[in-house]
Scaffold this active site. Structure first.
Site, PDB file in Angstrom:
ATOM      1  N   ASN A  11       0.867  -1.177   0.000  1.00  0.00           N
ATOM      2  CA  ASN A  11       0.000   0.000   0.000  1.00  0.00           C
ATOM      3  C   ASN A  11       0.905   1.228   0.000  1.00  0.00           C
ATOM      4  OD1 ASN A  11      -1.806   2.026   0.534  1.00  0.00           O
ATOM      5  ND2 ASN A  11      -2.303   1.362   2.625  1.00  0.00           N
ATOM      6  N   TRP A  12       1.030   1.838  -1.165  1.00  0.00           N
ATOM      7  CA  TRP A  12       1.984   2.957  -1.283  1.00  0.00           C
ATOM      8  C   TRP A  12       1.448   4.228  -0.641  1.00  0.00           C
ATOM      9  CZ3 TRP A  12       4.186   2.876  -7.015  1.00  0.00           C
ATOM     10  CH2 TRP A  12       4.835   1.643  -7.226  1.00  0.00           C
ATOM     11  N   LYS A  13       0.176   4.238  -0.289  1.00  0.00           N
ATOM     12  CA  LYS A  13      -0.454   5.444   0.286  1.00  0.00           C
ATOM     13  C   LYS A  13      -0.195   6.640  -0.648  1.00  0.00           C
ATOM     14  CE  LYS A  13      -0.126   3.285   4.751  1.00  0.00           C
ATOM     15  NZ  LYS A  13      -0.093   3.410   6.196  1.00  0.00           N
ATOM     16  N   SER A 225       3.460  -2.033  10.461  1.00  0.00           N
ATOM     17  CA  SER A 225       4.894  -2.101  10.735  1.00  0.00           C
ATOM     18  C   SER A 225       5.513  -3.461  10.414  1.00  0.00           C
ATOM     19  CB  SER A 225       5.182  -1.689  12.188  1.00  0.00           C
ATOM     20  OG  SER A 225       4.780  -0.337  12.389  1.00  0.00           O
ATOM     21  N   GLY A 246       2.921  -1.082   4.288  1.00  0.00           N
ATOM     22  CA  GLY A 246       2.938   0.343   3.984  1.00  0.00           C
ATOM     23  C   GLY A 246       4.348   0.830   3.708  1.00  0.00           C
ATOM     24  N   GLY A 247       4.988   1.401   4.735  1.00  0.00           N
ATOM     25  CA  GLY A 247       6.309   2.020   4.567  1.00  0.00           C
ATOM     26  C   GLY A 247       7.320   1.129   3.854  1.00  0.00           C
TER      27      GLY A 247
HETATM   28  P1  PGA Z   1       2.889   0.367   7.708  1.00  0.00           P
HETATM   29  O1  PGA Z   1       1.422   0.564   7.051  1.00  0.00           O
HETATM   30  O2  PGA Z   1       3.443  -0.931   7.124  1.00  0.00           O
HETATM   31  O3  PGA Z   1       3.669   1.563   7.262  1.00  0.00           O
HETATM   32  O4  PGA Z   1       2.709   0.274   9.172  1.00  0.00           O
HETATM   33  C1  PGA Z   1       0.563  -0.513   6.817  1.00  0.00           C
HETATM   34  C2  PGA Z   1      -0.736  -0.036   6.233  1.00  0.00           C
HETATM   35  O5  PGA Z   1      -1.210   1.041   6.614  1.00  0.00           O
HETATM   36  O6  PGA Z   1      -1.329  -0.710   5.365  1.00  0.00           O
END
Ligand code: PGA
Length: 272
Positions: A11-13, A225, A246-247
């Site tokens: 999920n690149w946001k 995370s 995400g990150g």
């Molecule tokens: P994160 O985000 O891996 O940066 O914690 C996960 C997500 O929001 O899908």
């Protein structure tokens, strides 16, 4: 033994630009082809403006791609929205619905998220539907009641789609994916432990009895995370079927290492 093919979704946001994406996608393609990860599903979800770029850059690759949201209406005067039919028109295969960032900042309700699931399924899109409790809900002992409410709503909508619902064809079991993302673990560097994740996933699966395969066919991803250092222990849990990342999805080396951890857990479980 897990019967489900693991899935790792990035999920690149609201990150990236054409130059950054081109580089990241090139590295991912090369890495996936080098490692041969056939036992694994891989999806990347860029922001809307880059879907066409990603479609072009991933043509012929086993890496699938999806959107981060979809409008619950079919078409019309909804300024700024993007419909399921537009996503399908571009060749999109997946969509994330109900991410906690949208539930919180855009005030999306369970009903909104279920309507998005229904329209996505009606257009043949695979759905990654997110659920998860906040820190306050966990600390006040409400984790199961919050997860139960979110899962039951989504399971009803997925059940309708699997029975045909508004869909041209019933939604296949493997196209409905849940992502358990404890809100306190997202972007904080504070992942749930493998045991806490497993406990939540087992609880979630226990609510999926009405779905095709009695819930055993539904993949439940963990998100929050996930990093190369904790992916393997999370994915080794019996009810954890991959991750929503995400990150770490923005760093090719890390995303590839996380995919490698999922592939290793899958071959380890089928070898047993
Ligand atoms: P994160 O985000 O891996 O940066 O914690 C996960 C997500 O929001 O899908």
């Amino acid at each position: 033994m897990k019967q489900r093919k693991p899935l790792v979704a990035g999920n690149w946001k609201m990150n990236g630009d054409t130059v950054f994406n081109d580089h990241l996608l090139g590295e991912l393609r090369a890495g996936i082809e080098r490692e041969s990860m056939a036992a694994l599903g891989i999806v990347v979800c860029p922001p809307y403006p880059y879907l066409a770029q990603v479609a072009n850059r991933l043509a012929g690759s086993p890496i699938e791609w999806g959107a981060q949201n979809v409008c619950e209406r079919p078409n019309g005067a909804f300024t700024g929205e993007v419909s399921a039919s537009m996503l399908v028109d571009l060749g999109c295969r997946w969509v994330i619905v109900g991410h906690s960032e949208r539930r919180q900042s855009m005030h999306e309700t369970d009903d909104d998220v279920c309507a998005k699931l229904a329209i996505a399924a009606a257009h043949g899109l695979g759905v990654i539907a997110c659920i998860g409790e906040t820190l306050d809900e966990r600390e006040s002992g409400r984790t199961e009641s919050v997860l139960g409410r979110q899962v039951d709503a989504l399971a009803r909508a997925a059940h309708d789609a699997q029975r045909g619902g508004d869909c041209a064809a019933p939604m296949p079991a493997e196209r409905f994916v849940l992502a358990y993302e404890p809100v306190w673990a997202i972007g904080t560097g504070r992942s749930a432990s493998a045991e806490i994740a497993q406990q939540a996933h087992a609880f979630i699966r226990s609510r999926l009895g009405a779905l095709d395969g009695g819930g055993q066919a539904t993949r439940i991803l963990y998100g929050g995370s996930v990093k190369p250092g904790n992916a393997r222990s999370l994915f080794a849990m019996p009810d954890v079927d991959g991750g929503l990342i995400g990150g770490a999805a923005l760093i090719a080396e890390d995303f590839l290492a996380i995919c490698g951890a999922a592939a290793a857990c899958s071959s380890a479980s089928t070898a047993r």
